[in-house]
Write a protein that holds these residues in place. Structure first.
Motif, PDB file in Angstrom:
ATOM      1  N   UNK A 248       0.836  -1.216   0.000  1.00  0.00           N
ATOM      2  CA  UNK A 248       0.000   0.000   0.000  1.00  0.00           C
ATOM      3  C   UNK A 248       0.860   1.251   0.000  1.00  0.00           C
ATOM      4  N   UNK A 249       0.481   2.239  -0.804  1.00  0.00           N
ATOM      5  CA  UNK A 249       1.262   3.483  -0.828  1.00  0.00           C
ATOM      6  C   UNK A 249       1.027   4.275   0.452  1.00  0.00           C
ATOM      7  N   UNK A 250       1.978   5.107   0.856  1.00  0.00           N
ATOM      8  CA  UNK A 250       1.849   5.882   2.100  1.00  0.00           C
ATOM      9  C   UNK A 250       0.949   7.093   1.911  1.00  0.00           C
ATOM     10  N   UNK A 251      -0.344   6.849   1.765  1.00  0.00           N
ATOM     11  CA  UNK A 251      -1.274   7.955   1.530  1.00  0.00           C
ATOM     12  C   UNK A 251      -1.386   8.871   2.751  1.00  0.00           C
ATOM     13  N   UNK A 252      -1.044   8.328   3.943  1.00  0.00           N
ATOM     14  CA  UNK A 252      -1.110   9.167   5.163  1.00  0.00           C
ATOM     15  C   UNK A 252       0.018  10.181   5.214  1.00  0.00           C
ATOM     16  N   UNK A 253       1.027   9.979   4.378  1.00  0.00           N
ATOM     17  CA  UNK A 253       2.193  10.874   4.428  1.00  0.00           C
ATOM     18  C   UNK A 253       1.833  12.240   3.875  1.00  0.00           C
ATOM     19  N   UNK A 254       2.457  13.265   4.442  1.00  0.00           N
ATOM     20  CA  UNK A 254       2.295  14.606   3.889  1.00  0.00           C
ATOM     21  C   UNK A 254       3.286  14.819   2.757  1.00  0.00           C
ATOM     22  N   UNK A 255       4.465  14.240   2.933  1.00  0.00           N
ATOM     23  CA  UNK A 255       5.486  14.316   1.884  1.00  0.00           C
ATOM     24  C   UNK A 255       6.130  12.940   1.751  1.00  0.00           C
ATOM     25  N   UNK A 256       6.261  12.472   0.518  1.00  0.00           N
ATOM     26  CA  UNK A 256       6.967  11.219   0.258  1.00  0.00           C
ATOM     27  C   UNK A 256       8.269  11.559  -0.457  1.00  0.00           C
ATOM     28  N   UNK A 257       9.370  10.958   0.006  1.00  0.00           N
ATOM     29  CA  UNK A 257      10.671  11.151  -0.652  1.00  0.00           C
ATOM     30  C   UNK A 257      11.104   9.789  -1.152  1.00  0.00           C
TER      31      UNK A 257
ATOM     32  N   UNK B  37       9.467 -16.687 -15.814  1.00  0.00           N
ATOM     33  CA  UNK B  37       8.601 -17.294 -14.796  1.00  0.00           C
ATOM     34  C   UNK B  37       9.325 -17.427 -13.452  1.00  0.00           C
ATOM     35  N   UNK B  38       8.526 -17.472 -12.400  1.00  0.00           N
ATOM     36  CA  UNK B  38       9.044 -17.595 -11.050  1.00  0.00           C
ATOM     37  C   UNK B  38       9.634 -18.999 -10.873  1.00  0.00           C
ATOM     38  N   UNK B  39      10.841 -19.088 -10.288  1.00  0.00           N
ATOM     39  CA  UNK B  39      11.455 -20.406 -10.110  1.00  0.00           C
ATOM     40  C   UNK B  39      11.418 -20.859  -8.645  1.00  0.00           C
ATOM     41  N   UNK B  40      10.675 -20.110  -7.829  1.00  0.00           N
ATOM     42  CA  UNK B  40      10.465 -20.518  -6.430  1.00  0.00           C
ATOM     43  C   UNK B  40       8.962 -20.632  -6.208  1.00  0.00           C
ATOM     44  N   UNK B  41       8.515 -21.293  -5.128  1.00  0.00           N
ATOM     45  CA  UNK B  41       7.072 -21.401  -4.906  1.00  0.00           C
ATOM     46  C   UNK B  41       6.415 -20.025  -4.805  1.00  0.00           C
ATOM     47  N   UNK B  42       5.260 -19.912  -5.461  1.00  0.00           N
ATOM     48  CA  UNK B  42       4.528 -18.643  -5.440  1.00  0.00           C
ATOM     49  C   UNK B  42       3.847 -18.502  -4.089  1.00  0.00           C
ATOM     50  N   UNK B  43       4.028 -17.340  -3.504  1.00  0.00           N
ATOM     51  CA  UNK B  43       3.524 -17.093  -2.162  1.00  0.00           C
ATOM     52  C   UNK B  43       2.190 -16.338  -2.260  1.00  0.00           C
ATOM     53  N   UNK B  44       1.310 -16.539  -1.286  1.00  0.00           N
ATOM     54  CA  UNK B  44       0.080 -15.756  -1.256  1.00  0.00           C
ATOM     55  C   UNK B  44       0.436 -14.371  -0.737  1.00  0.00           C
ATOM     56  N   UNK B  45       0.602 -13.442  -1.660  1.00  0.00           N
ATOM     57  CA  UNK B  45       1.118 -12.109  -1.301  1.00  0.00           C
ATOM     58  C   UNK B  45       0.158 -11.388  -0.358  1.00  0.00           C
ATOM     59  N   UNK B  46      -1.127 -11.528  -0.591  1.00  0.00           N
ATOM     60  CA  UNK B  46      -2.104 -10.846   0.268  1.00  0.00           C
ATOM     61  C   UNK B  46      -1.951 -11.321   1.705  1.00  0.00           C
ATOM     62  N   UNK B  47      -1.757 -12.616   1.845  1.00  0.00           N
ATOM     63  CA  UNK B  47      -1.610 -13.174   3.193  1.00  0.00           C
ATOM     64  C   UNK B  47      -0.298 -12.708   3.826  1.00  0.00           C
ATOM     65  N   UNK B  52      -0.908  -4.459   4.782  1.00  0.00           N
ATOM     66  CA  UNK B  52      -0.058  -3.604   3.944  1.00  0.00           C
ATOM     67  C   UNK B  52      -0.200  -3.918   2.459  1.00  0.00           C
ATOM     68  N   UNK B  53      -1.005  -4.934   2.146  1.00  0.00           N
ATOM     69  CA  UNK B  53      -1.089  -5.361   0.745  1.00  0.00           C
ATOM     70  C   UNK B  53      -1.814  -4.345  -0.115  1.00  0.00           C
ATOM     71  N   UNK B  54      -1.251  -4.050  -1.270  1.00  0.00           N
ATOM     72  CA  UNK B  54      -1.877  -3.145  -2.232  1.00  0.00           C
ATOM     73  C   UNK B  54      -2.669  -4.001  -3.199  1.00  0.00           C
ATOM     74  N   UNK B  55      -3.994  -3.893  -3.084  1.00  0.00           N
ATOM     75  CA  UNK B  55      -4.854  -4.711  -3.929  1.00  0.00           C
ATOM     76  C   UNK B  55      -4.769  -4.236  -5.363  1.00  0.00           C
ATOM     77  N   UNK B  56      -4.528  -5.168  -6.267  1.00  0.00           N
ATOM     78  CA  UNK B  56      -4.685  -4.862  -7.688  1.00  0.00           C
ATOM     79  C   UNK B  56      -3.700  -3.834  -8.263  1.00  0.00           C
ATOM     80  N   UNK B  57      -2.510  -3.744  -7.718  1.00  0.00           N
ATOM     81  CA  UNK B  57      -1.494  -2.920  -8.385  1.00  0.00           C
ATOM     82  C   UNK B  57      -1.759  -1.419  -8.356  1.00  0.00           C
ATOM     83  N   UNK B  58      -1.003  -0.689  -9.148  1.00  0.00           N
ATOM     84  CA  UNK B  58      -1.073   0.769  -9.133  1.00  0.00           C
ATOM     85  C   UNK B  58      -2.167   1.260 -10.072  1.00  0.00           C
ATOM     86  N   UNK B  59      -3.187   1.899  -9.514  1.00  0.00           N
ATOM     87  CA  UNK B  59      -4.311   2.382 -10.330  1.00  0.00           C
ATOM     88  C   UNK B  59      -3.858   3.488 -11.272  1.00  0.00           C
ATOM     89  N   UNK B  60      -4.289   3.379 -12.525  1.00  0.00           N
ATOM     90  CA  UNK B  60      -3.985   4.444 -13.478  1.00  0.00           C
ATOM     91  C   UNK B  60      -2.684   4.233 -14.222  1.00  0.00           C
TER      92      UNK B  60
END
Lengths: 448, 505, 133
Positions: A248-257, B37-47, B52-60
């Motif tokens: 997750x990106x640090x959206x709570x941050x005021x400034x990201x470096x 391709x990945x040469x190690x076991x694929x891990x459940x990243x969400x778990x 802290x997991x970012x669902x579905x990558x970077x939007x936009x």
């Protein structure tokens, strides 16, 4: 000389046109006693092939053939050959800062795209066109927070990269900024309770890094709330940008470096890299560095220009937001091309591969008797291990196996003498991870 | 109305590709790059990452194909002017040829691949490069030691001022002020403030040089240093620099030299011999490393011996048996101005440049000064020359003659674009109102210089006969003059999905 | 543009319109024409104390920044909120809608030291001649 487009006859023609008898006449304003009569003692001149040969020889005296498990702010990631194809186009490589917008639209649009990508990555509203690197971006972010808050105290986590902290100290000494360090807990994250007790209304900023120097992901919401509660800003430094593909990106941050080296820039023994500052729209006038803005021309066509230049040194002079002039534009372009190639799915996949590789690696290494993870916090592609003996000694043995082992943390953290920082990325083959683990096991099973 | 005429010889109009923002070409499902391709076991990243997991990558983030990426950036590149296309007469920028072999060697495996923290046993090649570059730059500058750490000229200036502060502090008094001429580059005062000093401006005398008498009055024991550019930003050699150094030294103050104009001095004279105590170099100017649209650069700082203990760490040392090492601890060091050792890739390119020239590097300086004087000779009388002392590698005219018809330096610069050139530096230095600062560098042939002279003469005629043509230039570019006021009033600094105009070409 | 007769003026091109111990302050038409298109204004908050001759804010065009100097001393009652969204008002109506701050005067006598409209017009006309010389 092949870089000089003049024949002797042309030089003579030009001297005649000037009315000078010799080129020496044009240097007469330099007092005689200071004019050199002998040529400088420099190596060369070398032909193109000889130049290449010199550097190939130097290249052979470095780490070719070794597998590295080093990260700590500089990361080995896949890079497409296309990045250089674009970078080596003369119109990008040999062009100037885009002050003359009409003939720099290529550079300006690319910067605008870079700024956009950085905002999307970090969850912030506005980003600049680059600073020198992550360490100076972090320092400039702190100075920006100081200006915004009008206060002189800064709390910095010890889990922030030691060199970033050192750079901040160097700059802070002369700006009257008072920098205090906050320790870390046994989970490897900054001690949030210590932050809370140190926070008062004289604090301009709290600075953390995530993933931090130990590789651990910091928990930001609590720290952000505490900082905002006293009117301080949260500055978040990011050294490993690829983490943002899965974290997750640090959206709570005021400034990201952020350091953008992970996005298509080779390690290159320390630089050039590219730093970025990303923040909220309302803070943009205090943001250092160049900014490209969208606008229209006299015929209504879309175009791009450098804007809000009154913040910068060439106009504001002593009141500028920073002294930066030359930035890292070509490196930022490399990052732009790289991220465009990776795209949404590519970056996510790359990040996820890093997570899997790191989990595999720690699994293999923890099987070794005496080796255990130092911190229990979640991590991305780097983790800190505690070994039963000095990491330096282990590394000396690993070198014999053509392995550049983990970074020994004892110098920067005297309390962590038996600790090493291990980094694996999508580029580290499984066979090498297994070979590394086997080598460590072997070394540790031999008496000292 | 066709704005090209017979007088424009260097450039012609041509069909040019349009291209929108990459986000406007994006469509889910397109890929430009695949990973092995990945040469190690694929891990459940969400778990694994939990909250802290970012669902579905970077939007936009863009989703495009490889060919779209190639076309996108190739088209964009064709909208730029570049040294590879022709002269940049930008004063004080030294836009010289960027040798291509420099790019090749910087990318070699074993050079580009090296990690700054790898064991020093595995870095001897890198360290030898640094050592040789240090030696060469010291030979060129006539100084005693050097740091290659600063990332650009401005950072070099900061490093230099921090060294001055550290040295003076060790003597007991860091002092409060730094003297800066009114002709100085903007980074000078900006940097002095960051270094914790008060800026005191010193007005140039009637020839645009440092006013030595005024200097004598201003230098007190409260002054830490004078920051001088030599040649000055007018392109004129500061003949009295040794005297200036003496005045400063007599009061325990120091002489800092901004090395931006080294292209007039390399191989001909050495700042160290002239009395300079500390100076920075701009490798992206004098030493040919590419500007790349605004950077990266490098700003090494060369110093006299007494500054040595204060240098930023790490320090390159030679040990027994010729082994090179980086020492990280020096008690009096000012610390670090940036992480790791410096812009190594830029340093490699600068060394490649020096090796190509060898002792013959003086020829480059001579050609640079020859070109500038040739241009000056032909444009004297056409444009007003406010300071008539001899020029070195650059010359500064003013728009005083053309102003009478309402045409200013910015207008002339914009019209120069129609003639196929990048503009010269406008409106700097500040001591020349309406300045035209011209530095051709040694990379320009006589032919290119002649084309430039013809263009400037033609524009002067246009300014007299048809001023409107000049005032509304450029006429032949992809975009016309851009609304900078609107861009500053309502800044749009990123693309946004819904709200964004798909406007344009 | 005419300079309002009941205003007072400074050499740094600020104007003051004082009434009942409250002064409204702005910059003159000459100032805005020298600056060019204004893109941004930075003004102090209510409560801030202004000192005669010291800078209390800035006006920015694309290529330059100018300080605004306090013509008289006092405490800021209000800064003009309209200038944030429409800084261009400074170019179109510098003496009216583009007022910058209203302050409570601390020393009425300071007003006497300022130029009246006639003196200011003469001052500005002389500057004009200087520029084209």
């Amino acid at each position: 000389m092949r870089y000089l487009p003049k024949s002797p006859a042309e030089r003579q023609e030009m001297l005649t046109a000037i009315g000078a008898k010799s080129i020496e006449e044009l240097f007469e304003t330099i007092p005689e006693k200071y004019r050199l009569h002998d040529a400088l003692k420099l190596p060369g001149p070398l032909s193109e092939a000889e130049v290449i040969d010199y550097f190939k020889q130097r290249a052979g005296e470095n780490s070719l053939g070794y597998t590295s498990f080093l990260g700590a702010g500089v990361y080995q990631h896949l890079r497409s050959v296309i990045t250089d194809t674009i970078l080596l186009r003369g119109e990008f490589l040999t062009s100037y800062t885009p002050y003359q917008a009409e003939i720099s639209q290529g550079t300006l649009q690319a910067i605008f795209e870079f700024q956009t990508l950085m905002c999307q990555l970090t969850g912030q509203e506005v980003a600049n066109a680059s600073m020198y690197d992550g360490s100076t971006a972090t320092t400039e972010a702190v100075l920006m927070a100081e200006r915004l808050a009008g206060r002189g105290r800064v709390l910095v986590a010890r889990s922030v990269h030691p060199e970033y902290r050192e750079v901040l100290r160097t700059y802070a000494k002369n700006s009257g900024l008072h920098v205090e360090e906050i320790g870390y807990t046994k989970s490897g994250t900054v001690d949030a309770a210590s932050i809370k007790s140190a926070l008062r209304d004289d604090v301009a900023a709290v600075v953390v890094q995530s993933p931090n120097f130990f590789g651990v992901l910091e928990t930001l919401p609590g720290i952000a709330d505490a900082a905002h509660g006293v009117g301080a800003l949260l500055v978040v430094a990011i050294a490993e940008g690829v983490s943002l593909g899965a974290v997750k990106p640090p959206a709570e941050a005021d400034i990201v470096a952020m350091e953008a080296q992970s996005f298509g820039l080779p390690p290159s023994y320390g630089g050039p890299y590219a730093g970025v500052i990303a923040s909220r729209d309302k803070f943009v006038r205090q943001m250092p560095g160049r900014l490209a803005g969208e606008t229209t021309d006299t015929e209504g066509k879309r175009g791009f220009v450098l804007t809000l230049a009154t913040r910068e040194q060439h106009i504001r002079r002593e009141k500028a937001t920073s002294n930066i002039c030359t930035n890292q534009a070509l490196c930022a372009l490399a990052a732009t091309v790289h991220l465009t190639l990776l795209g949404k799915e590519g970056l996510r996949e790359m990040a996820e591969q890093n997570v899997s590789k790191a989990q595999f690696a720690i699994g293999e290494l923890e099987k070794i008797p005496g080796v255990k993870r130092a911190f229990d916090g979640p991590f991305f592609n780097e983790f800190t291990l505690e070994f039963p003996r000095s990491v330096r000694m282990i590394n000396a043995e690993l070198l014999k196996e053509q392995i550049a082992g983990p970074l020994a943390l004892g110098t920067a953290f005297p309390e962590l003498t038996k600790h090493g920082l291990v980094c694996v990325t999508e580029t580290t083959p499984r066979t090498e991870i297994e070979r590394f683990a086997a080598a460590v096991k072997n070394i540790l099973s031999n008496p000292l | 109305m066709e704005k090209m005429n017979d007088k424009i010889k260097k450039a012609t109009r041509h069909t040019n590709q349009n291209e929108g923002l990459i986000f406007e070409k994006s469509s889910p499902g397109k890929r430009a790059f695949e990973l092995p391709p990945l040469d190690v076991p694929k891990v459940d990243v969400a778990k694994t990452l939990g909250a802290q997991h970012r669902l579905d990558g970077v939007q936009g983030f863009p989703e495009v194909s490889e060919i779209e990426v190639i076309r996108h950036f190739t088209r964009l590149s064709t909208w730029n002017y570049a040294i590879d296309l022709g002269m940049y007469p930008l004063g004080s920028c030294t836009m010289k040829y960027n040798p291509r072999v420099n790019e090749f060697v910087a990318r070699l495996d074993g050079i580009a691949t090296e990690h700054p923290y790898q064991p020093q046993e595995l870095s001897q090649g890198c360290l030898k490069i640094l050592q040789l570059l240090e030696k060469c730059l010291l030979e060129i500058t006539g100084m005693d030691c050097i740091t290659l750490q600063p990332a650009a000229g401005a950072q070099g200036e900061l490093t230099g001022l921090l060294l001055i502060r550290a040295y003076l502090e060790k003597q007991g008094n860091a002092r409060r002020k730094v003297l800066i001429p009114d002709s100085a580059h903007g980074t000078n005062p900006a940097t002095a403030v960051i270094a914790g000093y008060e800026v005191q401006n010193i007005k140039s005398e009637s020839h645009g040089q440092i006013d030595v008498d005024k200097l004598r009055d201003l230098v007190t024991e409260d002054v830490a240093a004078l920051m001088i550019t030599n040649p000055s930003t007018l392109g004129i050699f500061e003949e009295r620099i040794p005297e200036i150094a003496e005045i400063l030294h007599a009061k325990g103050a120091l002489l800092y030299m901004d090395g931006a104009n080294m292209n007039a001095l390399t191989g001909v004279t050495r700042p160290g011999d002239l009395g300079v105590d500390v100076m920075h170099l701009n490798l992206h100017k004098t030493f040919s490393t590419p500007h790349g649209g605004g950077g990266p650069g490098a700003g090494p700082v060369a110093i006299k011996k007494f500054f040595e203990p204060f240098r930023p760490v790490p320090i390159l040392v030679e040990r027994e048996g010729g082994k090179l090492a980086l020492e990280q601890v020096r008690p009096d060091s000012i610390g670090k101005v940036r992480a790791f050792g410096g812009n190594f890739g830029v340093l490699v390119r600068a060394l490649a440049y020096i090796l190509a020239y060898g002792p013959g590097v003086r020829q480059a300086t001579e050609d640079a000064v020859l070109n500038a004087n040739y241009i000056r000779k032909h444009l004297e009388g056409v444009y007003d020359l406010p300071y008539s002392l001899p020029s070195m590698h650059e010359v500064v005219f003013s728009d005083a003659k053309q102003k009478r018809n309402g045409v200013n330096t910015m207008d002339i610069a914009k019209r120069l674009i129609d003639y196929g050139f990048h503009p010269y530096t406008t409106a700097f230095p500040l001591i020349v109102p309406g300045a035209l600062m011209i530095e051709p560098t040694e990379s320009e042939s006589k032919e290119e210089c002649d084309l430039f002279i013809d263009a400037m003469k033609s524009i002067a005629e246009e300014a007299a006969a048809t001023p409107e043509l000049v005032k509304t230039a450029p006429h032949t570019t992809r975009v016309k003059r851009l609304d900078e006021v609107g861009a500053a009033r309502k800044p749009v600094l990123r693309w946004k999905p819904a709200s964004h105009s798909k406007a344009a070409d | 543009m005419a300079y309002p007769a009941n205003y007072r003026y400074t050499k740094e091109h600020e104007w003051v319109n004082a009434k009942d111990g409250v002064a409204t302050i702005g910059i003159t038409d000459y100032a805005q024409s020298e600056l060019g298109d204004v893109v941004f204004v930075e003004l102090p908050e209510a409560g801030k104390k202004l000192e005669t001759g010291k800078s209390f804010g800035t006006v920015e065009s694309v290529k330059a920044v100018s300080e605004i100097y306090a013509p008289v001393s006092g405490e800021v009652l209000e800064a003009n909120p309209a200038l944030h969204d429409k800084p261009e008002t400074i170019n179109s109506d510098p003496h009216g809608a583009a007022w910058m701050v209203k302050i409570k005067l601390s020393n009425l006598a300071e007003l006497e030291k300022l130029m009246d409209s006639g003196a200011y017009e003469t001052y500005v006309a002389a500057k004009g001649k200087e520029a084209s010389a």
